[in-house]
Design a protein around this motif. Structure first.
Motif, PDB file in Angstrom:
ATOM      1  N   GLY A  84      60.225 -39.912-105.644  1.00 56.26           N
ATOM      2  CA  GLY A  84      59.070 -40.528-106.285  1.00 56.26           C
ATOM      3  C   GLY A  84      58.339 -39.512-107.140  1.00 56.26           C
ATOM      4  O   GLY A  84      58.758 -38.363-107.292  1.00 56.26           O
ATOM      5  N   LYS A  85      57.227 -39.949-107.722  1.00 55.15           N
ATOM      6  CA  LYS A  85      56.494 -39.102-108.657  1.00 55.15           C
ATOM      7  C   LYS A  85      56.002 -37.800-108.027  1.00 55.15           C
ATOM      8  O   LYS A  85      56.044 -36.747-108.664  1.00 55.15           O
ATOM      9  N   GLU A  86      55.534 -37.857-106.796  1.00 50.90           N
ATOM     10  CA  GLU A  86      54.992 -36.649-106.172  1.00 50.90           C
ATOM     11  C   GLU A  86      56.082 -35.604-105.955  1.00 50.90           C
ATOM     12  O   GLU A  86      55.841 -34.403-106.118  1.00 50.90           O
ATOM     13  N   GLU A  87      57.275 -36.073-105.590  1.00 51.76           N
ATOM     14  CA  GLU A  87      58.375 -35.123-105.419  1.00 51.76           C
ATOM     15  C   GLU A  87      58.787 -34.548-106.765  1.00 51.76           C
ATOM     16  O   GLU A  87      59.094 -33.354-106.875  1.00 51.76           O
ATOM     17  N   LEU A  88      58.783 -35.375-107.794  1.00 50.50           N
ATOM     18  CA  LEU A  88      59.096 -34.902-109.141  1.00 50.50           C
ATOM     19  C   LEU A  88      58.072 -33.859-109.583  1.00 50.50           C
ATOM     20  O   LEU A  88      58.434 -32.818-110.151  1.00 50.50           O
ATOM     21  N   LEU A  89      56.805 -34.122-109.315  1.00 51.12           N
ATOM     22  CA  LEU A  89      55.757 -33.172-109.658  1.00 51.12           C
ATOM     23  C   LEU A  89      55.964 -31.843-108.941  1.00 51.12           C
ATOM     24  O   LEU A  89      55.823 -30.764-109.535  1.00 51.12           O
ATOM     25  N   ALA A  90      56.305 -31.903-107.666  1.00 53.47           N
ATOM     26  CA  ALA A  90      56.537 -30.685-106.889  1.00 53.47           C
ATOM     27  C   ALA A  90      57.699 -29.882-107.466  1.00 53.47           C
ATOM     28  O   ALA A  90      57.650 -28.643-107.530  1.00 53.47           O
ATOM     29  N   ILE A  91      58.743 -30.571-107.903  1.00 50.65           N
ATOM     30  CA  ILE A  91      59.898 -29.898-108.509  1.00 50.65           C
ATOM     31  C   ILE A  91      59.478 -29.186-109.792  1.00 50.65           C
ATOM     32  O   ILE A  91      59.839 -28.028-110.030  1.00 50.65           O
ATOM     33  N   ILE A  92      58.701 -29.865-110.632  1.00 47.77           N
ATOM     34  CA  ILE A  92      58.250 -29.274-111.896  1.00 47.77           C
ATOM     35  C   ILE A  92      57.380 -28.052-111.635  1.00 47.77           C
ATOM     36  O   ILE A  92      57.547 -26.999-112.269  1.00 47.77           O
ATOM     37  N   GLN A  93      56.455 -28.154-110.693  1.00 50.65           N
ATOM     38  CA  GLN A  93      55.575 -27.034-110.388  1.00 50.65           C
ATOM     39  C   GLN A  93      56.342 -25.847-109.818  1.00 50.65           C
ATOM     40  O   GLN A  93      56.118 -24.698-110.203  1.00 50.65           O
ATOM     41  N   ARG A  94      57.238 -26.138-108.890  1.00 53.06           N
ATOM     42  CA  ARG A  94      58.018 -25.075-108.256  1.00 53.06           C
ATOM     43  C   ARG A  94      58.891 -24.352-109.278  1.00 53.06           C
ATOM     44  O   ARG A  94      58.973 -23.125-109.290  1.00 53.06           O
ATOM     45  N   GLN A  95      59.516 -25.113-110.158  1.00 54.34           N
ATOM     46  CA  GLN A  95      60.392 -24.493-111.141  1.00 54.34           C
ATOM     47  C   GLN A  95      59.589 -23.751-112.204  1.00 54.34           C
ATOM     48  O   GLN A  95      60.036 -22.733-112.731  1.00 54.34           O
ATOM     49  N   GLY A  96      58.397 -24.253-112.511  1.00 57.55           N
ATOM     50  CA  GLY A  96      57.534 -23.561-113.456  1.00 57.55           C
ATOM     51  C   GLY A  96      57.158 -22.181-112.965  1.00 57.55           C
ATOM     52  O   GLY A  96      57.171 -21.206-113.725  1.00 57.55           O
ATOM     53  N   ARG A  97      56.832 -22.078-111.677  1.00 55.27           N
ATOM     54  CA  ARG A  97      56.487 -20.770-111.117  1.00 55.27           C
ATOM     55  C   ARG A  97      57.704 -19.838-111.129  1.00 55.27           C
ATOM     56  O   ARG A  97      57.588 -18.666-111.488  1.00 55.27           O
ATOM     57  N   THR A  98      58.865 -20.369-110.757  1.00 52.81           N
ATOM     58  CA  THR A  98      60.081 -19.557-110.758  1.00 52.81           C
ATOM     59  C   THR A  98      60.363 -19.016-112.152  1.00 52.81           C
ATOM     60  O   THR A  98      60.731 -17.850-112.332  1.00 52.81           O
ATOM     61  N   MET A  99      60.185 -19.853-113.151  1.00 54.22           N
ATOM     62  CA  MET A  99      60.415 -19.467-114.538  1.00 54.22           C
ATOM     63  C   MET A  99      59.488 -18.317-114.946  1.00 54.22           C
ATOM     64  O   MET A  99      59.931 -17.325-115.536  1.00 54.22           O
ATOM     65  N   ILE A 100      58.213 -18.435-114.615  1.00 59.48           N
ATOM     66  CA  ILE A 100      57.243 -17.408-114.982  1.00 59.48           C
ATOM     67  C   ILE A 100      57.537 -16.103-114.245  1.00 59.48           C
ATOM     68  O   ILE A 100      57.496 -15.010-114.828  1.00 59.48           O
ATOM     69  N   GLU A 101      57.834 -16.188-112.954  1.00 60.73           N
ATOM     70  CA  GLU A 101      58.151 -14.992-112.178  1.00 60.73           C
ATOM     71  C   GLU A 101      59.357 -14.261-112.762  1.00 60.73           C
ATOM     72  O   GLU A 101      59.364 -13.034-112.870  1.00 60.73           O
ATOM     73  N   ARG A 102      60.394 -15.022-113.117  1.00 61.36           N
ATOM     74  CA  ARG A 102      61.620 -14.409-113.617  1.00 61.36           C
ATOM     75  C   ARG A 102      61.381 -13.659-114.918  1.00 61.36           C
ATOM     76  O   ARG A 102      61.997 -12.615-115.163  1.00 61.36           O
ATOM     77  N   VAL A 103      60.509 -14.180-115.769  1.00 60.62           N
ATOM     78  CA  VAL A 103      60.271 -13.537-117.061  1.00 60.62           C
ATOM     79  C   VAL A 103      59.290 -12.371-116.944  1.00 60.62           C
ATOM     80  O   VAL A 103      59.508 -11.300-117.524  1.00 60.62           O
ATOM     81  N   LEU A 104      58.211 -12.540-116.174  1.00 60.57           N
ATOM     82  CA  LEU A 104      57.162 -11.530-116.142  1.00 60.57           C
ATOM     83  C   LEU A 104      57.463 -10.334-115.237  1.00 60.57           C
ATOM     84  O   LEU A 104      57.146  -9.187-115.585  1.00 60.57           O
ATOM     85  N   GLU A 105      58.051 -10.581-114.085  1.00 59.80           N
ATOM     86  CA  GLU A 105      58.197  -9.504-113.102  1.00 59.80           C
ATOM     87  C   GLU A 105      59.035  -8.317-113.588  1.00 59.80           C
ATOM     88  O   GLU A 105      58.694  -7.170-113.294  1.00 59.80           O
ATOM     89  N   PRO A 106      60.131  -8.538-114.315  1.00 62.47           N
ATOM     90  CA  PRO A 106      60.859  -7.359-114.804  1.00 62.47           C
ATOM     91  C   PRO A 106      60.003  -6.443-115.672  1.00 62.47           C
ATOM     92  O   PRO A 106      60.116  -5.217-115.586  1.00 62.47           O
ATOM     93  N   PHE A 107      59.132  -7.019-116.501  1.00 63.16           N
ATOM     94  CA  PHE A 107      58.257  -6.206-117.336  1.00 63.16           C
ATOM     95  C   PHE A 107      57.138  -5.575-116.517  1.00 63.16           C
ATOM     96  O   PHE A 107      56.751  -4.433-116.744  1.00 63.16           O
TER      97      PHE A 107
END
Length: 243
Positions: free
Chosen positions: A85-108
């Protein structure tokens, strides 16, 4: 990174969209009924693009599963094969958004470089990422006010995470004598606000023909003048200290 322009950054993330969707599939395999990775990756990309388009027009809370079905041209049954449902979809988007930011920023953020270089690299990488993934950033910021308490807490933690990276670098730089002693948490908040203005008001800068390279260089110039300790400089009028 200081000399990297957005075009080079974008080239380095050529498979960005597919990578995100592949990770979503891998992390949620137990819950997803579709087992063919290629099909799932293609449809997750379609779903995310549709969510961001619909949300931009009417907001996530107002979006119905029928809206999503019409935009993706996937049946309701097919959509429920990817999330409950929508709430699970929202959780997926939020979780993946954080993973994306961590992957790009942390190496720098973690490179063994001087604090000035690290700070500028993190700022520039965050801006470039927000340009590349603008729908994700816009969605996260604009939908925060309409989220449930748990979902809002997730957004707040992400905001704090990116600020803490800046604060840690600023504090290290002060200890090493290269940054001016200031309220570094407030400085990090101001930097974040300037970064957010780019992806929230993209239309304004497009109208003024300001590119993300122009904008990032200008922010780095502000950081230079505000954060970095300046030594005595010679002028025609003699020598004087600059803050």
């Amino acid at each position: 990174m200081r000399d990297m322009n957005y075009h080079e950054f974008e080239k380095s993330m050529n498979s960005f969209g597919d990578t995100i969707c592949k990770e979503v599939f891998e992390e949620n395999q137990d819950a997803i009924r579709i087992k063919k990775e290629k099909t799932a990756v293609k449809n997750f990309k379609k779903i995310f693009d549709a969510v961001f388009q619909i949300t931009y027009e009417k907001g996530f809370q107002a979006m119905s599963m029928r809206d999503l079905s019409a935009k993706t041209q996937m049946s309701m049954g097919s959509l429920y094969g990817y999330f409950k449902g929508k709430e699970e979809l929202l959780a997926i988007i939020q979780r993946q958004g954080r993973t994306m930011i961590e992957r790009v920023l942390e190496p720098f953020a973690n490179r063994p470089e001087d604090p000035v270089t690290r700070l500028k690299n993190v700022i520039k990488a965050h801006l470039f990422l927000s340009e590349k993934a603008r729908p994700w950033f816009y969605f996260t910021f604009m939908e925060a006010r309409n989220l449930t308490e748990d979902a809002l807490e997730s957004v707040i933690r992400l905001e704090e995470y990116t600020e803490e990276i800046l604060v840690a670098i600023l504090e290290q730089g002060e200890r090493q004598g290269v940054f001016v002693p200031r309220n570094h948490r407030l400085t990090a908040s101001i930097i974040k606000a300037m970064q957010q203005d780019w992806y929230l008001k993209r239309w304004k800068y497009a109208k003024r023909n300001i590119s993300v390279d122009d904008y990032s260089d200008y922010i780095l110039e502000i950081v230079d003048n505000f954060c970095i300790k300046q030594t005595l400089v010679s002028t025609d009028k003699g020598e004087h200290p600059c803050k």
